[in-house]
Design an enzyme around this catalytic site. Structure first.
Site, PDB file in Angstrom:
ATOM      1  N   GLN A 100       8.601  -7.553   2.948  1.00  0.00           N
ATOM      2  CA  GLN A 100       9.620  -8.286   3.697  1.00  0.00           C
ATOM      3  C   GLN A 100      10.241  -9.433   2.912  1.00  0.00           C
ATOM      4  OE1 GLN A 100      11.099  -7.651   6.522  1.00  0.00           O
ATOM      5  NE2 GLN A 100       9.860  -5.868   7.042  1.00  0.00           N
TER       6      GLN A 100
ATOM      7  N   CYS B 161       6.579  -1.825  25.616  1.00  0.00           N
ATOM      8  CA  CYS B 161       7.403  -0.945  26.458  1.00  0.00           C
ATOM      9  C   CYS B 161       8.455  -0.218  25.646  1.00  0.00           C
ATOM     10  CB  CYS B 161       8.086  -1.756  27.542  1.00  0.00           C
ATOM     11  SG  CYS B 161       6.949  -2.624  28.619  1.00  0.00           S
TER      12      CYS B 161
ATOM     13  N   ALA C 149      11.554  -0.355  -1.419  1.00  0.00           N
ATOM     14  CA  ALA C 149      12.963  -0.530  -1.765  1.00  0.00           C
ATOM     15  C   ALA C 149      13.885  -0.549  -0.557  1.00  0.00           C
ATOM     16  CB  ALA C 149      13.391   0.569  -2.733  1.00  0.00           C
ATOM     17  N   HIS C 150      13.584   0.242   0.474  1.00  0.00           N
ATOM     18  CA  HIS C 150      14.514   0.300   1.602  1.00  0.00           C
ATOM     19  C   HIS C 150      14.526  -0.981   2.417  1.00  0.00           C
ATOM     20  CE1 HIS C 150      11.809   1.002   5.164  1.00  0.00           C
ATOM     21  NE2 HIS C 150      10.965   1.298   4.207  1.00  0.00           N
TER      22      HIS C 150
END
Length: 460
Positions: A178, A321, A196-197
């Protein structure tokens, strides 16, 4: 349509797109071969490794590319543990690590007979460096700590924990997926992983760094690729694009961090003013500049995300949820904060100010509509009757047990109790969180014939 979920996956950076196209034409050959095409592919691979190593802050020969960030985590943990088997079979992780780390820990504890200690976090989602250091033992083979949390953005004290690990002779693996877009991870860490993404590169490329001198024994069949640490033919076009995009986002990071932090601060301040009964979670200061998470009482998280999507906003959630899960986010559970109606906003580079303003305009109406649909109380009741009440919420999923509690808390006098019967796992987290938000006393839970009895005492 504003996309506010780069913490899950960032859009492909324009530089990555250009690099990917160019390397598809030039980097298709086997980089292990000596002929012209192979040498060309090797040059591309070596240049990408050098660029990625510079961004990470390591030597090029310490870094290998993997098929994904998750695979990098699995390889890093298993290789470090295998190399230090004679030291011991104890692993230390934080309670809010990414699922890839926790899955590795679970496999080590189960099939391989290791022991795992989870270090708790505070209500902001941060570990205490002292508590982390206290969890280290003589038989600790490895410690794992994320650089910043993927759900709430809280930055962890990596440097201080790394010092404690170094003093104890324990290698520290840092999951930096992150935070790598925003800068290198400081501290004397031993191993580091990334994906990488998360920074605008293509999916299917991860990186694993193992510092020189750190004992490491790759598990499973190995080949000559990537120093024997990640088997299989390298995805050279993807790797080149990943390294190019990492360098590109780093060039923008300083200015964008300042700009996006202002926008996130606006969301953090305005959401509680615009929407009643909201808890903004995560550290307000030590956090990633682009990410904010908040939870809304009396809201079905999945419905809220669908309605925001219909309004043109793509956001994520750690709510129990959402999707197919019926259990709360392990991160929110470890923090002890509200899980229902959870919204995570993570802004991509270049997010215009007007998109954030429009989100703040749309959100109050969407939340109000979802609450009305669920029959949530508009405000706490003011009457006072019997000294204790029992609410049967068995078979009802979040946020219904909390809504039922809120509806009747005013029907008991101050000092009276409401007992909520629930078999929803989220209630164990959300009822105490509701009590803290509303100034009521959470007495505790008791066994029941079915489910659990949660006892709340009215204070105000």
């Amino acid at each position: 349509m504003p996309y506010f979920d780069v913490a899950s996956s960032a859009p492909l950076h324009p530089v990555a797109r250009q690099a990917l196209q160019a390397s598809l034409d030039e980097g298709w050959a086997d980089p292990a071969r000596l002929y012209r095409e192979g040498r060309r592919a090797r040059l591309l691979l070596d240049a990408a490794r050098e660029a990625a190593a510079e961004a990470v802050g390591c030597r090029p020969d310490e870094l290998v590319f993997t098929p994904s960030g998750t695979r990098a985590v699995h390889l890093g943990i298993s290789g470090a543990l295998a190399a230090r088997r004679r030291v011991g079979r104890h692993l230390v992780v934080s309670a809010v690590e990414h699922s890839s780390v926790l899955h590795s820990a679970g496999a080590y504890e189960g099939a391989e007979g290791g022991t795992v200690t989870e270090v708790p976090v505070d209500r902001a989602g941060a570990v205490s460096a002292a508590a982390f250091g206290a969890a280290l033992r003589e038989d600790t083979a490895l410690a794992c700590l994320q650089s910043a949390n993927h759900e709430v953005g809280t930055e962890q004290p990596v440097s201080e924990v790394a010092d404690a690990c170094r003093a104890a002779g324990v290698p520290l693996l840092v999951d930096a997926a992150q935070s790598l877009a925003w800068g290198p991870v400081t501290g004397d860490w031993s191993l580091l992983t990334g994906s990488a993404h998360k920074w605008g590169g293509p999916a299917g490329v991860g990186l694993l760094t193992v510092r020189k001198g750190v004992r490491f024994a790759p598990r499973g069949p190995a080949d000559e690729r990537e120093s024997g640490r990640s088997a299989g033919f390298e995805n050279i076009p993807g790797i080149v694009a990943a390294a190019a995009s990492l360098r590109a986002v780093r060039a923008e990071a300083a200015d964008e961090a300042v700009r996006l932090r202002v926008l996130v601060d606006r969301i953090r301040a305005r959401v509680p003013e615009l929407v009643p009964d909201v808890e903004v979670v995560g550290d307000p200061v030590r956090r990633l500049p682009h990410l904010v998470t908040f939870s809304c009482l009396y809201v079905d998280g999945e419905t809220l995300l669908h309605e925001l999507d219909r309004a043109g906003f793509s956001v994520s959630s750690g709510s129990s949820c959402t999707s197919s899960t019926l259990t709360p986010s392990h991160v929110l559970r470890a923090m002890g904060v509200l899980s229902e109606g959870n919204v995570r906003v993570s802004l991509p580079l270049g997010t215009p100010e007007e998109d954030v303003d429009r989100f703040l305009e749309v959100l109050p109406g969407v939340v109000a509509e979802v609450r009305e649909r669920l029959g949530a109380p508009v405000s706490p009741a003011a009457t006072a009757g019997t000294a204790s009440l029992v609410v049967d919420a068995l078979g009802k999923r979040c946020p219904i047990p909390v809504i039922e509690l809120a509806k009747v808390i005013g029907d008991v006098p101050v000092g009276g109790t409401v007992t909520v019967l629930s078999d929803d796992e989220a209630a164990r987290l959300d009822i105490p969180a509701w009590c803290e938000m509303r100034g009521q006393e959470y007495v505790g839970e008791e066994g029941a014939e079915r489910g659990v009895a949660y006892v709340v005492r009215r204070v105000v």
